[in-house]
Design a protein around this motif. Structure first.
Motif, mmCIF file in Angstrom:
data_model
loop_
_atom_site.group_PDB
_atom_site.id
_atom_site.type_symbol
_atom_site.label_atom_id
_atom_site.label_comp_id
_atom_site.label_asym_id
_atom_site.label_seq_id
_atom_site.Cartn_x
_atom_site.Cartn_y
_atom_site.Cartn_z
ATOM 1 N N THR A 165 0.855 -1.188 0.000
ATOM 2 C CA THR A 165 0.000 0.000 0.000
ATOM 3 C C THR A 165 0.891 1.239 0.000
ATOM 4 O OG1 THR A 165 -1.712 -1.165 1.225
ATOM 5 C CG2 THR A 165 -1.823 1.238 1.219
ATOM 6 N N PHE A 166 0.576 2.201 -0.838
ATOM 7 C CA PHE A 166 1.347 3.444 -0.859
ATOM 8 C C PHE A 166 0.413 4.633 -0.993
ATOM 9 C CE2 PHE A 166 0.985 2.062 -5.226
ATOM 10 C CZ PHE A 166 0.796 3.219 -5.974
ATOM 11 N N ARG A 167 0.916 5.789 -0.615
ATOM 12 C CA ARG A 167 0.116 7.010 -0.601
ATOM 13 C C ARG A 167 0.363 7.832 -1.863
ATOM 14 N NH1 ARG A 167 2.862 6.952 4.006
ATOM 15 N NH2 ARG A 167 4.121 8.733 3.315
ATOM 16 N N THR A 168 -0.691 8.450 -2.371
ATOM 17 C CA THR A 168 -0.585 9.440 -3.438
ATOM 18 C C THR A 168 -1.414 10.650 -3.022
ATOM 19 O OG1 THR A 168 -2.561 8.794 -4.698
ATOM 20 C CG2 THR A 168 -0.535 7.537 -5.106
ATOM 21 N N ARG A 169 -1.377 11.684 -3.835
ATOM 22 C CA ARG A 169 -2.183 12.866 -3.524
ATOM 23 C C ARG A 169 -3.676 12.551 -3.556
ATOM 24 N NH1 ARG A 169 1.329 14.564 -7.655
ATOM 25 N NH2 ARG A 169 3.199 15.629 -6.884
ATOM 26 N N GLU A 170 -4.058 11.528 -4.335
ATOM 27 C CA GLU A 170 -5.465 11.181 -4.484
ATOM 28 C C GLU A 170 -5.921 10.131 -3.483
ATOM 29 O OE1 GLU A 170 -3.331 11.051 -7.214
ATOM 30 O OE2 GLU A 170 -3.838 13.136 -7.707
ATOM 31 N N GLY A 171 -5.021 9.587 -2.677
ATOM 32 C CA GLY A 171 -5.402 8.559 -1.723
ATOM 33 C C GLY A 171 -4.515 7.333 -1.833
ATOM 34 N N GLU A 172 -4.947 6.228 -1.221
ATOM 35 C CA GLU A 172 -4.152 5.011 -1.226
ATOM 36 C C GLU A 172 -4.232 4.289 -2.562
ATOM 37 O OE1 GLU A 172 -5.227 2.452 1.991
ATOM 38 O OE2 GLU A 172 -3.994 3.546 3.443
ATOM 39 N N ARG A 173 -3.105 3.689 -2.960
ATOM 40 C CA ARG A 173 -3.028 2.851 -4.143
ATOM 41 C C ARG A 173 -2.259 1.578 -3.761
ATOM 42 N NH1 ARG A 173 -6.321 6.133 -5.092
ATOM 43 N NH2 ARG A 173 -6.501 7.492 -6.915
ATOM 44 N N TYR A 174 -2.233 0.603 -4.691
ATOM 45 C CA TYR A 174 -1.737 -0.715 -4.321
ATOM 46 C C TYR A 174 -0.840 -1.312 -5.407
ATOM 47 C CZ TYR A 174 -5.784 0.141 -1.408
ATOM 48 O OH TYR A 174 -6.694 0.730 -0.560
ATOM 49 N N VAL A 175 0.080 -2.165 -4.954
ATOM 50 C CA VAL A 175 0.900 -3.003 -5.837
ATOM 51 C C VAL A 175 0.748 -4.431 -5.336
ATOM 52 C CG1 VAL A 175 3.191 -3.489 -6.737
ATOM 53 C CG2 VAL A 175 2.566 -1.142 -6.175
ATOM 54 N N HIS A 176 0.314 -5.315 -6.207
ATOM 55 C CA HIS A 176 0.046 -6.688 -5.795
ATOM 56 C C HIS A 176 1.108 -7.664 -6.307
ATOM 57 C CE1 HIS A 176 -4.237 -5.047 -5.627
ATOM 58 N NE2 HIS A 176 -3.907 -5.350 -4.391
ATOM 59 N N ASN A 177 1.368 -8.675 -5.491
ATOM 60 C CA ASN A 177 2.245 -9.790 -5.859
ATOM 61 C C ASN A 177 3.675 -9.383 -6.176
ATOM 62 O OD1 ASN A 177 0.332 -11.880 -5.577
ATOM 63 N ND2 ASN A 177 -0.548 -11.396 -7.571
ATOM 64 N N VAL A 178 4.137 -8.290 -5.571
ATOM 65 C CA VAL A 178 5.534 -7.873 -5.728
ATOM 66 C C VAL A 178 6.310 -8.119 -4.444
ATOM 67 C CG1 VAL A 178 7.061 -5.890 -6.104
ATOM 68 C CG2 VAL A 178 5.055 -6.230 -7.567
ATOM 69 N N ALA A 179 5.699 -7.816 -3.297
ATOM 70 C CA ALA A 179 6.357 -8.107 -2.023
ATOM 71 C C ALA A 179 6.607 -9.610 -1.926
ATOM 72 C CB ALA A 179 5.484 -7.650 -0.867
ATOM 73 N N GLY A 180 7.847 -9.963 -1.665
ATOM 74 C CA GLY A 180 8.194 -11.362 -1.527
ATOM 75 C C GLY A 180 8.396 -12.107 -2.825
ATOM 76 N N ALA A 181 8.284 -11.409 -3.963
ATOM 77 C CA ALA A 181 8.396 -12.087 -5.259
ATOM 78 C C ALA A 181 9.837 -12.215 -5.740
ATOM 79 C CB ALA A 181 7.568 -11.347 -6.307
ATOM 80 N N GLY A 182 10.782 -11.596 -5.044
ATOM 81 C CA GLY A 182 12.194 -11.773 -5.387
ATOM 82 C C GLY A 182 12.678 -10.958 -6.563
ATOM 83 N N PHE A 183 12.055 -9.807 -6.829
ATOM 84 C CA PHE A 183 12.548 -8.958 -7.919
ATOM 85 C C PHE A 183 13.801 -8.214 -7.457
ATOM 86 C CE2 PHE A 183 8.041 -9.331 -9.164
ATOM 87 C CZ PHE A 183 8.239 -9.840 -10.431
ATOM 88 N N ASP A 184 14.842 -8.256 -8.280
ATOM 89 C CA ASP A 184 16.072 -7.527 -7.968
ATOM 90 C C ASP A 184 15.913 -6.038 -8.259
ATOM 91 O OD1 ASP A 184 18.002 -9.908 -7.524
ATOM 92 O OD2 ASP A 184 16.990 -10.355 -9.407
ATOM 93 N N THR A 185 15.296 -5.736 -9.408
ATOM 94 C CA THR A 185 15.122 -4.352 -9.840
ATOM 95 C C THR A 185 13.662 -4.124 -10.190
ATOM 96 O OG1 THR A 185 17.367 -4.104 -10.694
ATOM 97 C CG2 THR A 185 15.703 -2.649 -11.615
ATOM 98 N N VAL A 186 13.124 -3.008 -9.700
ATOM 99 C CA VAL A 186 11.782 -2.582 -10.086
ATOM 100 C C VAL A 186 11.908 -1.231 -10.773
ATOM 101 C CG1 VAL A 186 9.452 -1.977 -9.334
ATOM 102 C CG2 VAL A 186 10.712 -3.794 -8.164
ATOM 103 N N VAL A 187 11.433 -1.151 -12.009
ATOM 104 C CA VAL A 187 11.453 0.096 -12.768
ATOM 105 C C VAL A 187 10.023 0.626 -12.823
ATOM 106 C CG1 VAL A 187 12.023 1.222 -14.947
ATOM 107 C CG2 VAL A 187 13.365 -0.740 -14.168
ATOM 108 N N VAL A 188 9.786 1.733 -12.155
ATOM 109 C CA VAL A 188 8.471 2.370 -12.177
ATOM 110 C C VAL A 188 8.398 3.280 -13.397
ATOM 111 C CG1 VAL A 188 6.902 3.935 -10.970
ATOM 112 C CG2 VAL A 188 8.249 2.262 -9.677
ATOM 113 N N VAL A 189 7.372 3.119 -14.206
ATOM 114 C CA VAL A 189 7.150 3.982 -15.362
ATOM 115 C C VAL A 189 5.898 4.799 -15.067
ATOM 116 C CG1 VAL A 189 6.759 4.097 -17.852
ATOM 117 C CG2 VAL A 189 8.189 2.277 -16.898
#
Length: 844
Positions: free
Chosen positions: A404-428
């Motif tokens: 769960t993360f905060r934005t100016r418009e409220g809470e938003r979500y990222v699913h199935n990334v925590a614990g998934a073992g990604f070395d690099t995450v590139v946010v676009v």
């Protein structure tokens, strides 16, 4: 499908069944629990890339396959005349892929983001969604006007109500004879199928349905109640790993083509498609160089995950890094472990551009090596979402973790990334998306976080003309070529308030310091004598520091820099640097002044103006001095959403050891700190107040024309610049010594401020103002409690002693102070507070 089906957990507990083409449906779908009173379950696609990170080739391939099936249903003639509409937010990328498979065809997606200046050509409601309203905002008012088929794309076709609402809204204004509904899965009931047939007959139009899999979802009658109870009872794994301070963050400049919109919110044409196809290889190559190759050699650091601490707006968070933390842009990057797993993460409606980048990155990395390429790297793709899905860490459940993360418009979500073992995450993300907390949260779950910002496309009819910089003599007493002020003139507005009232409002939280102005201090004859004596004593030292910082900028940052001073303390320094460049190199350097507000960031409209008129890579931000480094951090944080700008600040003096580009690190009296507007072009400090500064306005400031008789702005500049001749060799030696020195910021000032705050019982670093310049500001603008002076500081503090005496503020000499002096503001200030000698504390 191998292994446990990712819908089994929900199916077993809620009694949900998939019927029809069961094997294909299970291959495409899993199940999860919604936090939504209108629907108990969520069909989670394995090929959409929304909630489940998946190979971009699989996502793009599924969309293309669906588009080709639509083309087969339409026939080549009708397919050539078709336009495509996708649904926000989930199907924006899918609809774009279908449009590619169909032609490519002209494409538009609905949006939940209103855009000023664009009137919707239609809208509709999605009753079952938690965010129901959709807007249609095509740049071309005639986007739907043709008589060719309209293809409507959603990830799932579950009831048909949304499609019927859409067609009904559009058919009244843009009637046509044929519609096609395309979805990954068609799971309507027999009743819903009959309802669509009846609707089409009443409309007098043909409505076809195309899907990759067909069936039904059988729900028990009490599924809503059972689902709500299960959400309350079901275990929810925590994705709240502690925020890390060692995870590097890099910014990737994709060099996104200016002719290509970031998405299809306002329409995407076949010509846009061709331009994007041509640009994708090089943009993906940038990702390869920046996030896959040697990061220590190739990536440009934009900061660590440490939250930025404001100088008054927000106290340091409990997870703040220690004071010795490197400044943003510092430090080596840890090596990658093998194999390297990369996630390209889109943001809400921005799905197609990240998908195409991920797909091309995957293709380039694979090359002739199959699924894995350089560094054994693999690529996955997904996006953030508004959907508050309940996570359960079970192999038979589709959403196993949630961030769960905060934005100016409220809470938003990222699913199935925590614990998934990604070395690099590139946010676009586009340049209006708030990514600050998202990046910080992701850093707890990856070795490396990167941000690639795509300019948000604004149709010409919605573009607000940018104002031009203000220049003297109409605004400021500086010559017009010395500085362009990216500010708006608020000279006619009454903004001044008594110092005591401002202090009470600021400390009580009732007002931000930038919403008003202090009454301009008018120096006594004795104080003016001290100013002139200080200028005479320090002009040579100032000139040497000006030459040193300017030559360092020219050597290390840009041979033709664009100086952008932080108004107003940085502006005299910016003018002097400009004068040195002309003196030493006959170089005419552009110079602008912009507003940065503690806790609220730098003026975004000023940055947009700069980006439109200059190469952001040439922009060098300039300030007078550093205190504890709050503005240094504020600048680095604010620039994360503006690609291309270098967040490293250049200052005349860096006593706080917060930057790597400086003229000196001595804490000595810079005479321009002794006065307010009368040494800064008669310009006030900057103002940011909602009723005065609109979303498209520059921040404001006042021009104190009435103080012209007391103005020493030009004479200060002239006195310092007069010392330039003959300093060339000394400056060259100083620059050579700096080039060989370790200039890594150590943030000793921040550490000292924290220690002083605790020692004196203040417990708020924002009320501790270190250094001669900041102490002077405390005495001129705030209600001070006491001044700490370094024992033996000498004449540099004569003006501080005089101001303190005028205000009844005690000055205590102390040992071991890294600054010449420190000003303390009392944390329990109330109207009528008194100084240590019992006299009332009032403005001078």
């Amino acid at each position: 499908m191998n292994g446990v089906w990712s819908g089994q957990w929900v199916a077993d507990r809620l009694g949900i069944e998939l019927r029809g083409d069961t094997a294909r449906l299970r291959d495409l779908l899993g199940l999860a629990l919604r936090r939504n009173p209108k629907r108990a379950h969520l069909l989670v696609s394995h090929v959409l890339g929304k909630h489940v990170p998946v190979s971009p080739a699989r996502v793009y391939g599924a969309g293309l396959d669906l588009g080709r099936r639509v083309r087969a249903v339409l026939g080549e003639a009708d397919a050539a005349r078709a336009v495509v509409l996708g649904y926000a937010e989930t199907a924006t990328g899918l609809g774009h892929c279908v449009a590619d498979g169909l032609g490519p065809a002209p494409y538009l997606h609905s949006t939940r983001r209103a855009v000023r200046g664009i009137e919707p050509v239609g809208g509709f409601e999605e009753e079952h969604s938690h965010a129901t309203s959709h807007l249609l905002l095509p740049e071309d008012d005639g986007f739907f006007a043709g008589d060719g088929p309209l293809v409507l794309v959603d990830d799932e076709f579950s009831t048909g109500r949304t499609v019927r609402n859409t067609i009904a809204a559009l058919h009244t204004r843009f009637p046509r004879g044929r519609y096609v509904v395309a979805a990954l899965v068609d799971v309507r009931s027999a009743q819903d199928r009959a309802a669509l047939d009846a609707f089409a007959a009443e409309l007098g139009a043909r409505v076809d349905v195309v899907a990759l899999a067909t069936g039904t979802v059988h729900l028990p009658h009490d599924v809503l109640e059972r689902g709500a109870a299960l959400v309350r009872e079901a275990p929810s794994p925590s994705a709240g790993a502690a925020l890390r301070h060692d995870c590097p963050q890099t910014r990737v400049d994709l060099q996104w083509p200016s002719s290509v919109p970031d998405g299809a919110r306002h329409g995407f044409t076949p010509a846009h498609h061709a331009a994007l196809e041509a640009a994708l290889p090089e943009m993906a190559a940038q990702l390869v160089r920046r996030v896959v190759g040697s990061r220590s050699a190739g990536a440009e650091r934009v900061g660590t995950t440490r939250p930025v601490d404001g100088d008054g707006a927000q106290p340091p968070r409990r997870d703040a890094a220690p004071a010795h933390e490197p400044a943003p842009g510092d430090g080596a990057q840890p090596p990658l472990r093998e194999p390297h797993r990369i996630l390209i993460l889109g943001t809400e409606e921005l799905m197609y551009a990240p998908l195409r980048l991920a797909h091309e990155l995957e293709r380039q990395l694979a090359g002739e090596k199959g699924a894995k390429g350089a560094n054994g790297a693999t690529v996955a793709y997904s996006t953030t979402t508004r959907s508050p899905v309940h996570p359960v860490d079970d192999p038979g459940y589709a959403i196993r973790s949630r961030i769960t993360f905060r934005t100016r418009e409220g809470e938003r979500y990222v699913h199935n990334v925590a614990g998934a073992g990604f070395d690099t995450v590139v946010v676009v993300a586009d340049d209006v998306t708030d990514t600050t907390d998202l990046l910080a949260q992701l850093a707890a779950h990856a070795q490396h976080v990167a941000l690639a910002v795509i300019p948000s496309y604004i149709p010409p009819k919605a573009r607000i003309p940018m104002p031009e910089p203000l220049r003297g003599p109409a605004f400021s007493s500086y010559a017009p070529e010395e500085v362009g002020w990216l500010l708006q003139d608020l000279s006619s507005v009454e903004l001044e308030a008594p110092t005591e009232e401002r202090e009470e409002a600021i400390q009580s939280g009732g007002a931000h310091y930038a919403e008003s102005l202090p009454v301009e201090y008018q120096p006594s004859a004795r104080y003016q004598e001290l100013y002139h004596a200080a200028l005479e004593a320090s002009a040579q030292r100032l000139a040497l520091a000006v030459g040193t910082v300017t030559e360092t900028v020219l050597a290390e940052r840009s041979p033709r820099p664009v100086l952008v001073s932080l108004a107003r303390a940085g502006t005299p320094v910016g003018v002097l640097m400009r004068r040195w460049a002309r003196h030493a190199h006959d170089l005419d350097v552009p110079h602008y002044a912009v507003s940065i507000v503690r806790g609220r960031g730098i003026d975004p409209n000023a940055l947009r103006w700069l980006a439109a008129h200059h190469d952001p890579a040439d922009v060098v931000f300039v300030d007078g001095w550093t205190g504890k480094g709050a503005i240094t951090r504020e600048l680095a944080d604010a620039l994360r959403d503006f690609p291309g700008f270098d967040p490293r600040l250049a200052v005349l003096a860096d006593p706080g050891h917060c930057v790597e580009t400086y003229g000196t690190r001595d804490d000595f009296l810079i005479p321009s700190a002794c006065l307010n507007s009368t040494v800064s072009g008669l310009i006030s400090r900057t103002v940011l107040r909602a009723d005065l500064v609109g979303p498209h306005d520059f921040h404001g400031a006042k021009f104190y024309r009435e103080l012209a008789d007391a103005d020493v702005s030009r004479s200060f500049l002239d006195a310092v610049a007069a010392r330039f001749p003959g300093l060339e060799e000394d400056v060259a030696l100083a620059v050579k010594e700096l080039a060989a020195a370790d200039r890594t910021p150590t943030w000793v000032g921040w550490e000292a401020v924290g220690r002083i705050s605790e020692e004196f019982g203040i417990h708020d670093v924002n009320l501790v103002k270190p250094g001669v310049g900041e102490t002077t500001r405390v005495l001129l603008r705030r209600v001070p409690w006491k001044i700490l002076a370094k024992r033996g500081a000498g004449a540099d503090l004569d003006h501080v002693q005089l101001l303190a005496a005028q205000r009844g503020v005690p000055v205590e000499e102390v040992d071991g102070l890294p600054y010449s002096c420190v000003g303390l503001i009392h944390p329990r200030y109330t109207r009528g507070a008194t100084g240590a000698d019992g006299r009332s504390v009032t403005a001078p």
